[in-house]
Write a protein that holds these residues in place. Sequence first.
Motif, mmCIF file in Angstrom:
data_model
loop_
_atom_site.group_PDB
_atom_site.id
_atom_site.type_symbol
_atom_site.label_atom_id
_atom_site.label_comp_id
_atom_site.label_asym_id
_atom_site.label_seq_id
_atom_site.Cartn_x
_atom_site.Cartn_y
_atom_site.Cartn_z
ATOM 1 N N GLY A 162 -4.301 8.234 36.910
ATOM 2 C CA GLY A 162 -4.093 8.961 35.667
ATOM 3 C C GLY A 162 -5.143 8.632 34.628
ATOM 4 O O GLY A 162 -5.654 9.516 33.928
ATOM 5 N N CYS A 163 -5.476 7.347 34.495
ATOM 6 C CA CYS A 163 -6.540 6.957 33.557
ATOM 7 C C CYS A 163 -7.856 7.626 33.929
ATOM 8 O O CYS A 163 -8.587 8.130 33.067
ATOM 9 N N ALA A 164 -8.180 7.636 35.227
ATOM 10 C CA ALA A 164 -9.426 8.245 35.686
ATOM 11 C C ALA A 164 -9.443 9.745 35.440
ATOM 12 O O ALA A 164 -10.515 10.339 35.283
ATOM 13 N N ALA A 165 -8.275 10.365 35.397
ATOM 14 C CA ALA A 165 -8.170 11.802 35.143
ATOM 15 C C ALA A 165 -8.005 12.112 33.662
ATOM 16 O O ALA A 165 -7.614 13.223 33.289
ATOM 17 N N ASP A 166 -8.276 11.120 32.806
ATOM 18 C CA ASP A 166 -8.312 11.314 31.355
ATOM 19 C C ASP A 166 -6.931 11.476 30.727
ATOM 20 O O ASP A 166 -6.782 12.135 29.701
ATOM 21 N N LYS A 167 -5.909 10.867 31.338
ATOM 22 C CA LYS A 167 -4.558 10.913 30.782
ATOM 23 C C LYS A 167 -4.212 9.562 30.156
ATOM 24 O O LYS A 167 -4.541 8.508 30.698
ATOM 25 N N ALA A 188 -8.745 -0.350 34.434
ATOM 26 C CA ALA A 188 -8.763 1.114 34.338
ATOM 27 C C ALA A 188 -8.550 1.574 32.903
ATOM 28 O O ALA A 188 -9.196 2.516 32.439
ATOM 29 N N SER A 189 -7.645 0.908 32.187
ATOM 30 C CA SER A 189 -7.385 1.272 30.794
ATOM 31 C C SER A 189 -8.647 1.119 29.957
ATOM 32 O O SER A 189 -8.974 1.976 29.130
ATOM 33 N N ARG A 190 -9.388 0.021 30.186
ATOM 34 C CA ARG A 190 -10.610 -0.211 29.425
ATOM 35 C C ARG A 190 -11.741 0.736 29.849
ATOM 36 O O ARG A 190 -12.419 1.336 29.010
#
Length: 468
Positions: A162-167, A188-190
Motif C-alpha cells: 500500500g505504501c508503494a502504491a502511494d496510499k 516502507a513508511s519512510r
Amino acid sequence: MRSAFSSRQGKISAVDPKGVTKATEAREKLPVTSNSNQPPRPMNLHKPTRRTFIGGASATAAGLGTYTTACGHEGSANDKLVVAVMGMGRGGALAQSFHGLPNVEVAMVCDVDRKRSDSAAKSLGPKVQSVTDFRRILDRPDIDILVIATCNHWHAPAAILGCAADKHIYVEKPCSHNPHEGELLMQASRKHERLVQHGTQRRSWPKIVEGIRRLREEKVIGRVYRADCFYANRRGSIGKGKAAAPPAHLDYDLWQGPAPRRPYRDNMLHYNWHWLWHWGNGELGNNGVHFLDVARWGMGVDYPTRVNYAGGRYRYEDDQESPDTSDVTLEFGDKGQISWRATSCSPFQPAESGSFVTFTAESGSMVIRNQGYVLYDESGEEVEREDGTGGNDVHTGNLVDAIRKGSPLACDAETGHVSSLLCHLGNISHRVDRLMKCDPGAGGRIVGDQGAMAHWKREYEPGWEPKI
C-alpha cells in the motif's frame, strides 16, 4: 516505479508516482534495516510535510502524541479522502467508522470471502465496490487510505504494498507477523513518505492520553517502575479440524498469500487462525498487544533487555498451538518491568472489572480502566477517578487529521512496531522454551541464541516475500 513484492506468478499490479497502472516484477533485493531515527524526505500535496512527518513521529515516540493540530498544514477539511478497506471481520467496524467521518468516502471493500465482501459493501451503500483481490485497490490512484484488517500474516505485506502504491495506511494490530516485517514496514513508511497508523486505538482515547501525560510529564505518582496487565476471556475449544475443500466463495490461495501453502482445514476460518503460528500470533499478539502498548507508553520504554514467557495450552486438547494461559515478563534494565497475565478460557481476573493496566510507582499507583484511569495513593486509597470516551472514531479521525492538517499520528509505524515486537519476543520465548536476552541498542534483537533468532523472520511462499 515503486514495487514492493511480487505475486505468486512473479508479477503484481502497482501504481507508479504518476498514477499510471502497470504490472511489474519486483527485482529489488531486501535492504539492510535502516536506522529507525533517520528522518524521512519531504512530502507533497495531500501528504504531510517533512516537518509534520518528523513532528508526528517524535510526538508518538515520546508517547505523548495528541489528537490536535501540531505541525503545519498541507490540506484542509474540504479535501475529500477516499478509503478502501480489506478484511471484513474487524474491517467492517473500521469501514463504518471512516465512512462516518466528515468528507471521507469508503469507495471499496475487499475480502477473499466474496460473501463477506458483498455483505459489507451492501451495508455501506450502493456506491461502494466489492472486490476479492486487494490488488484492485492498489490499481486505483484515487484511493488515499488503505485500511488493513486481514489476518496477521497479511498485515505488513499488504501495508508495504500500500505504501508503494502511494496510499496512507491504517493497519490493525499487530502490524506484523514477525519482527522482520515490522522493520520493513518502518522502512516502507519512510521510503514512500506514507503515514501508517497502527490500530492500538487507546493511543487516541482522550482520558487515557491524559492519564499517560500525568504519569510521564507531571510524575503524578512519582517514578513508575512496573506495569501489570490482566486479560481474561471465555474462549472455547477450536476442536480438531479435518481436511476439506475450501468453500467456493473463498479464494483460499489469496488468503494464504505470503504464507507457504498448507491444506485447508474446516476449523481455521474466519477466526481460529489466530491460534496457529503459521498465520497468527496467539493471544499475546491478538489482545496482548493492546495491553503492552499502553504499559510501555506509560513507562516510557521501548526495547527490552530480557523476556520470558511461562504458559501453555492447558484448558483443552485440540488444534490450538498457542497458549491459553500465560505469564509474560519483559524487563527494561533499571527502568523496570512489564508483566502480562492472561487466562483466555476463564473470565475471572483478580482486579476491579474493566482494569486494563496497573502502573506501580514510588508514591502510588494508576490503573488504566475502561476509557479512563484511577489514581491511588501509597496506602492503596483511591484519590481520583477519571472516565472518558473511546471507540474507533477518534483513532481513525486522528489519521484523517494527520493527512489533512499535519497533526501528529497517535501510533505511527515505529510505535506500532515496537509494541508488536514485545509480543513477538514473548511468543519466541514460549516457542523456544527459555528466557531470552535482548539488545535494546540493536532494535531488541535476541542475544546469544541462534535458535530464538531463527524466529525473527518467517519463510515465504516463493514470489511473495515483502521487499522495499
